[in-house]
Design an enzyme around this catalytic site. Structure first.
Site, mmCIF file in Angstrom:
data_model
loop_
_atom_site.group_PDB
_atom_site.id
_atom_site.type_symbol
_atom_site.label_atom_id
_atom_site.label_comp_id
_atom_site.label_asym_id
_atom_site.label_seq_id
_atom_site.Cartn_x
_atom_site.Cartn_y
_atom_site.Cartn_z
ATOM 1 N N ASN A 9 0.639 -1.190 -0.076
ATOM 2 C CA ASN A 9 0.030 0.124 0.096
ATOM 3 C C ASN A 9 0.806 1.282 -0.150
ATOM 4 O O ASN A 9 1.497 1.484 1.036
ATOM 5 C CB ASN A 9 -0.798 -0.039 1.197
ATOM 6 C CG ASN A 9 -1.669 1.206 1.356
ATOM 7 O OD1 ASN A 9 -1.689 2.129 0.415
ATOM 8 N ND2 ASN A 9 -2.355 1.450 2.599
ATOM 9 N N LYS A 11 0.000 4.309 -0.081
ATOM 10 C CA LYS A 11 -0.622 5.381 0.517
ATOM 11 C C LYS A 11 -0.354 6.648 -0.311
ATOM 12 O O LYS A 11 -0.406 6.527 -1.794
ATOM 13 C CB LYS A 11 -0.216 5.691 1.651
ATOM 14 C CG LYS A 11 -0.263 4.256 2.695
ATOM 15 C CD LYS A 11 -0.137 4.573 4.073
ATOM 16 C CE LYS A 11 -0.232 3.045 4.912
ATOM 17 N NZ LYS A 11 -0.114 3.144 6.116
ATOM 18 N N HIS A 96 -9.494 0.993 4.812
ATOM 19 C CA HIS A 96 -8.420 1.175 5.626
ATOM 20 C C HIS A 96 -8.488 2.208 6.955
ATOM 21 O O HIS A 96 -9.319 3.169 6.884
ATOM 22 C CB HIS A 96 -7.256 1.821 4.830
ATOM 23 C CG HIS A 96 -5.786 1.893 5.374
ATOM 24 N ND1 HIS A 96 -5.471 2.572 6.256
ATOM 25 C CD2 HIS A 96 -4.738 0.728 5.052
ATOM 26 C CE1 HIS A 96 -4.061 2.354 6.596
ATOM 27 N NE2 HIS A 96 -3.604 1.337 5.954
ATOM 28 N N GLU A 98 -6.928 4.625 7.888
ATOM 29 C CA GLU A 98 -6.581 6.042 7.524
ATOM 30 C C GLU A 98 -7.883 6.645 6.890
ATOM 31 O O GLU A 98 -8.214 7.803 7.316
ATOM 32 C CB GLU A 98 -5.364 6.413 6.642
ATOM 33 C CG GLU A 98 -4.202 5.940 7.588
ATOM 34 C CD GLU A 98 -2.969 5.445 6.734
ATOM 35 O OE1 GLU A 98 -2.790 5.489 5.559
ATOM 36 O OE2 GLU A 98 -1.990 4.826 7.482
ATOM 37 N N GLU A 168 -5.017 -4.835 10.613
ATOM 38 C CA GLU A 168 -4.150 -3.792 10.920
ATOM 39 C C GLU A 168 -4.406 -2.932 12.232
ATOM 40 O O GLU A 168 -5.227 -2.020 12.322
ATOM 41 C CB GLU A 168 -4.223 -2.693 9.488
ATOM 42 C CG GLU A 168 -3.868 -3.395 8.522
ATOM 43 C CD GLU A 168 -3.313 -2.456 7.438
ATOM 44 O OE1 GLU A 168 -2.266 -2.629 6.860
ATOM 45 O OE2 GLU A 168 -3.904 -1.208 7.270
ATOM 46 N N GLY A 174 2.652 2.636 10.727
ATOM 47 C CA GLY A 174 3.598 3.609 10.415
ATOM 48 C C GLY A 174 4.423 4.269 11.902
ATOM 49 O O GLY A 174 4.962 5.214 12.068
ATOM 50 N N SER A 214 3.679 -1.798 10.335
ATOM 51 C CA SER A 214 5.301 -1.935 10.448
ATOM 52 C C SER A 214 5.792 -3.282 10.323
ATOM 53 O O SER A 214 6.719 -3.715 10.950
ATOM 54 C CB SER A 214 5.573 -1.582 12.080
ATOM 55 O OG SER A 214 5.108 -0.133 12.276
HETATM 56 P P1 13P Z 1 3.167 0.540 7.655
HETATM 57 O O1 13P Z 1 3.725 -0.875 7.140
HETATM 58 O O2 13P Z 1 4.058 1.693 7.049
HETATM 59 O O3 13P Z 1 3.237 0.565 9.215
HETATM 60 O O4 13P Z 1 1.784 0.565 7.094
HETATM 61 C C1 13P Z 1 0.678 -0.341 7.116
HETATM 62 C C2 13P Z 1 -0.303 -0.294 6.547
HETATM 63 O O5 13P Z 1 -1.317 0.735 6.869
HETATM 64 C C3 13P Z 1 -0.667 -0.745 5.200
HETATM 65 O O6 13P Z 1 -1.907 -0.551 4.790
#
Ligand code: 13P
Length: 253
Positions: A9, A11, A96, A98, A168, A174, A214
């Site tokens: 992803n 983002k 997601h 976010e 997740e 992150g 992560s």
């Molecule tokens: P990170 O791997 O940067 O923690 O993000 C995970 C994520 O949100 C994948 O959709």
């Protein structure tokens, strides 16, 4: 049985040229992806068609990071599931954390997007996961159960057969703070049990459940060694082709 999947992803990272370069460099390494592993890249909408062409006729697959709740029409700025499909994408990430937290996506919205995706022959990668305060208050199982009940568990058994779930934990995204393999396994087992309760043991056995938060080359092996973890949804580490490919090599095959 169920597929092994590593999905990147991206983002909101990389302009078109940088995105193209990243896709090219993943493509150049695709020969190193172990045979049974499915590798998916999820660039921003604006890159989809271009990267779709770059990776056509390779082992790499394409996903969008989102799609609209509506089919078509006067919804300025939205991108429909049909448009996503027309770029050659086969998957779409839905719900997601976010999107849930910054754009107020409710489980109802998540459900509408899943329906749109299914109607347009996309495989939805549906994200669930608890926030830090919910983990600390020991509410993580009930939070995830509710997210599932109000979205994917509304589907018929046939439609549910096209769903990929990504667990997740929000506190691990992150932050560099990964769920331990035991914590992740415990939740993945729980999700699989819920699938069995709602559908069947066959559905539970066949559904791919990915871990995200992560995940990187140094911890992927321990995570993917867990019996109910079928791969990863990777954020930061998917922006480096070498790391991303290395994660795809982290399964015990
Ligand atoms: P990170 O791997 O940067 O923690 O993000 C995970 C994520 O949100 C994948 O959709």
């Amino acid at each position: 049985m169920r597929p092994k999947i590593v999905a990147g992803n991206w983002k909101m990272n990389n302009d078109l040229q940088q995105g193209r370069e990243l896709a090219e460099s993943i493509k150049a390494l695709q020969g190193e992806i172990p045979e049974p592993v499915n590798v998916i890249v999820a660039p921003p909408f604006i890159h989809l068609a271009d990267i779709g062409r770059t990776i056509a006729d390779t082992r790499l697959k394409l996903a969008a990071q989102n799609c609209a709740t509506e089919e078509k029409g006067a919804f300025t700025g939205e991108v429909s599931a049909e448009m996503v499909r027309s770029t050659g994408a086969q998957y779409v990430i839905i719900g997601h954390s976010e999107r849930r937290s910054y754009y107020q996506e409710t489980d109802q919205v998540v459900y509408q997007k899943i329906e749109q995706a299914l109607r347009n022959d996309l495989f939805p990668i549906v994200c669930v996961g608890e926030k830090l305060e919910q983990r600390e208050a020991d509410q993580y199982f009930s939070v995830v159960a509710e997210q599932l009940e109000k979205s994917v568990f509304q589907l018929s058994a046939e439609d549910f057969g096209r769903i990929i779930i990504a667990y997740e934990p929000v506190w691990a995204i992150g932050t560099g703070k990964t769920a331990t393999p035991d914590q992740a396994q415990q939740m993945h087992r729980f999700i699989r049990e819920k699938i069995e309760e709602n559908y069947s043991s066959k559905a539970a056995n066949n559904t791919a459940i990915l871990y995200g938060g992560s995940c990187k080359p140094s911890n992927a092996e321990d995570l993917f060694a867990q019996p109910d973890i079928d791969g990863g949804l990777i954020g930061g580490a998917s922006l480096k082709s070498r790391d991303f490919i290395q994660i795809s090599q982290s399964f015990t095959l």
